[in-house]
Write a protein that holds these residues in place. Structure first.
Motif, PDB file in Angstrom:
ATOM      1  N   ASP A   1     101.318   6.009  13.304  1.00  0.00           N
ATOM      2  CA  ASP A   1     101.772   6.025  11.919  1.00  0.00           C
ATOM      3  C   ASP A   1     100.675   5.581  10.956  1.00  0.00           C
ATOM      4  O   ASP A   1     100.912   5.497   9.748  1.00  0.00           O
ATOM      5  N   LEU A   2      99.464   5.300  11.475  1.00  0.00           N
ATOM      6  CA  LEU A   2      98.291   5.044  10.646  1.00  0.00           C
ATOM      7  C   LEU A   2      97.209   6.074  10.988  1.00  0.00           C
ATOM      8  O   LEU A   2      97.325   6.778  11.989  1.00  0.00           O
ATOM      9  N   ARG A   3      96.170   6.139  10.167  1.00  0.00           N
ATOM     10  CA  ARG A   3      95.069   7.079  10.398  1.00  0.00           C
ATOM     11  C   ARG A   3      93.743   6.344  10.185  1.00  0.00           C
ATOM     12  O   ARG A   3      92.973   6.661   9.283  1.00  0.00           O
TER      13      ARG A   3
ATOM     14  N   CYS B   1      88.988   5.804  14.036  1.00  0.00           N
ATOM     15  CA  CYS B   1      89.751   6.181  15.217  1.00  0.00           C
ATOM     16  C   CYS B   1      90.189   7.638  15.194  1.00  0.00           C
ATOM     17  O   CYS B   1      90.173   8.311  16.217  1.00  0.00           O
ATOM     18  N   MET B   2      90.627   8.119  14.034  1.00  0.00           N
ATOM     19  CA  MET B   2      91.220   9.443  13.925  1.00  0.00           C
ATOM     20  C   MET B   2      90.588  10.244  12.789  1.00  0.00           C
ATOM     21  O   MET B   2      90.070   9.676  11.827  1.00  0.00           O
TER      22      MET B   2
ATOM     23  N   ARG C   1      94.191   4.673   5.803  1.00  0.00           N
ATOM     24  CA  ARG C   1      94.636   5.828   5.033  1.00  0.00           C
ATOM     25  C   ARG C   1      96.126   5.724   4.683  1.00  0.00           C
ATOM     26  O   ARG C   1      96.928   6.594   5.036  1.00  0.00           O
ATOM     27  N   GLY C   2      96.465   4.620   4.019  1.00  0.00           N
ATOM     28  CA  GLY C   2      97.819   4.501   3.495  1.00  0.00           C
ATOM     29  C   GLY C   2      98.675   3.415   4.089  1.00  0.00           C
ATOM     30  O   GLY C   2      99.850   3.287   3.717  1.00  0.00           O
TER      31      GLY C   2
ATOM     32  N   GLY D   1      85.263  10.709  19.866  1.00  0.00           N
ATOM     33  CA  GLY D   1      85.940  11.679  19.027  1.00  0.00           C
ATOM     34  C   GLY D   1      85.225  11.936  17.712  1.00  0.00           C
ATOM     35  O   GLY D   1      84.456  11.112  17.212  1.00  0.00           O
ATOM     36  N   GLU D   2      85.469  13.103  17.156  1.00  0.00           N
ATOM     37  CA  GLU D   2      84.892  13.471  15.872  1.00  0.00           C
ATOM     38  C   GLU D   2      85.740  12.897  14.741  1.00  0.00           C
ATOM     39  O   GLU D   2      86.936  13.164  14.651  1.00  0.00           O
ATOM     40  N   VAL D   3      85.135  12.084  13.883  1.00  0.00           N
ATOM     41  CA  VAL D   3      85.805  11.552  12.696  1.00  0.00           C
ATOM     42  C   VAL D   3      84.913  11.847  11.493  1.00  0.00           C
ATOM     43  O   VAL D   3      83.733  12.163  11.642  1.00  0.00           O
TER      44      VAL D   3
END
Length: 345
Positions: free
Chosen positions: A39-41, A45-46, A152-153, A211-213
């Protein structure tokens, strides 16, 4: 799909020797990701617009129980439930309850959870009732605006309320913070002092190339070796022999009285004593966080394999565990393509 039967003849036969990899390290710790969703970004990490897995690719809770229980029969003594964010998985408390039977039997020493804390207020009491004694909460800042930007929020107050609920339920809470050179570096001493003032342990983590961020990790990277040197300019740090089963090296800060852990996959790797493997929510077993190794246990169980077949597949995978990871922050491409939320934190 039936749960793994630890009393079956296959399990008894296969469970005799411990899980030992090709370099003589005993695997006693399994991290189980129950979902890739969150529920977060978080920016490190993402990606901002993630594409999550379709439901058919994700293991059912019964399948997760079966595989985790097979590891317990092979001598794994610690299970950690992770994600994504594990508490967003529908029915996850049913899995925690199922796995808690291994605590009651004495086959498992510890069942723990890593969470972003946003839903901890809802579940803390139940987790404690089921035998979970401690949780890790990811928290990189105490500034609401910065928290909102990094996640991100996200709403910082929900996390702080979750931590308070966990403490009230009797859970030991450890704060995990990723050290970010351009974002929270100046705040880290305050965050550490706050955690210790709350009676919480604290662990700092170097940002890892997974991972690609959108963010440039070269700009984000902060060496914890350098950070520790800075902390020692005004605090007294005494190294501790503490081993919680993970990769952190611990010190006690004399002035705060609290413990501070350092997870340093880049400035000082910890591979020589690695005792853990990771199961993703799709049933992929990764024996090294920083390598593209993978064994498909979902295919094994969905093909109809019995308990002995599952145990053999686990043994083959662990035997091939790499000697070490290959993290280099300055590379143009990440060490592995998969995101941390997919691998399991």
């Amino acid at each position: 799909m039936t749960p793994y039967d630890a009393s079956s003849p296959q399990a008894a036969k296969a469970g005799a020797p411990a899980l030992i990899d090709g370099f003589g390290r005993t695997v006693s710790y399994l991290r189980v990701s129950v979902t890739d969703r969150c529920d977060l970004r978080c920016v490190y990490c993402m990606a901002e617009h993630m594409t999550f897995l379709p439901k058919a690719e994700v293991l059912t809770l019964e399948e997760l129980d079966r595989i985790a229980s097979a590891f317990v029969s092979l001598g794994v003594r610690k299970l950690r439930i992770t994600g994504g964010e594990p508490l967003v998985r529908k029915g996850v408390m049913g899995l925690v309850e199922a796995l808690s039977r291994h605590l009651k039997s004495g086959a498992l020493d510890e069942l723990t959870l890593t969470t972003n804390g946003t839903r901890l207020g809802e579940f803390a009491g139940r987790l404690a009732d089921l035998g979970v004694q401690r949780v890790n909460v990811s928290l990189d800042t105490l500034k609401p605006d910065l928290f909102r930007r990094l996640t991100r929020g996200g709403d910082l107050s929900k996390v702080l309320d979750g931590i308070a609920a966990a403490k009230a339920a009797g859970l030991a809470v450890k704060i995990n913070a990723v050290a970010l050179k351009t974002d929270n570096a100046a705040e880290l001493p305050h965050l550490i002092a706050w955690a210790h003032g709350q009676g919480l342990d604290m662990t700092l983590i170097e940002t890892m190339p997974l991972g690609e961020v959108e963010a440039d990790r070269t700009d984000q990277f902060l060496s914890l070796r350098d950070l520790r040197r800075d902390l020692e300019s005004f605090w007294t740090l005494e190294d501790l022999p503490l081993n919680t089963g993970g990769p952190a090296r611990y010190a006690r800060i004399a002035e705060t009285g609290g413990r501070l852990g350092f997870i340093t996959p880049l400035s000082h790797n910890f591979c020589e004593a690695c005792n853990r493997v990771r199961l993703t929510c799709t049933g992929t077993l990764h024996t090294c966080l920083g390598r593209e190794d993978a064994s498909d246990l979902r295919a094994v169980i969905r093909s109809g394999a019995d308990d002995e077949g599952l145990v053999q597949a686990i043994r083959w995978a662990v035997d091939a565990k790499p000697e070490g990871h290959d993290f280099q922050i300055a590379r143009a491409a990440p060490a592995v393509a998969r995101h941390m939320s997919t691998t399991g934190g």
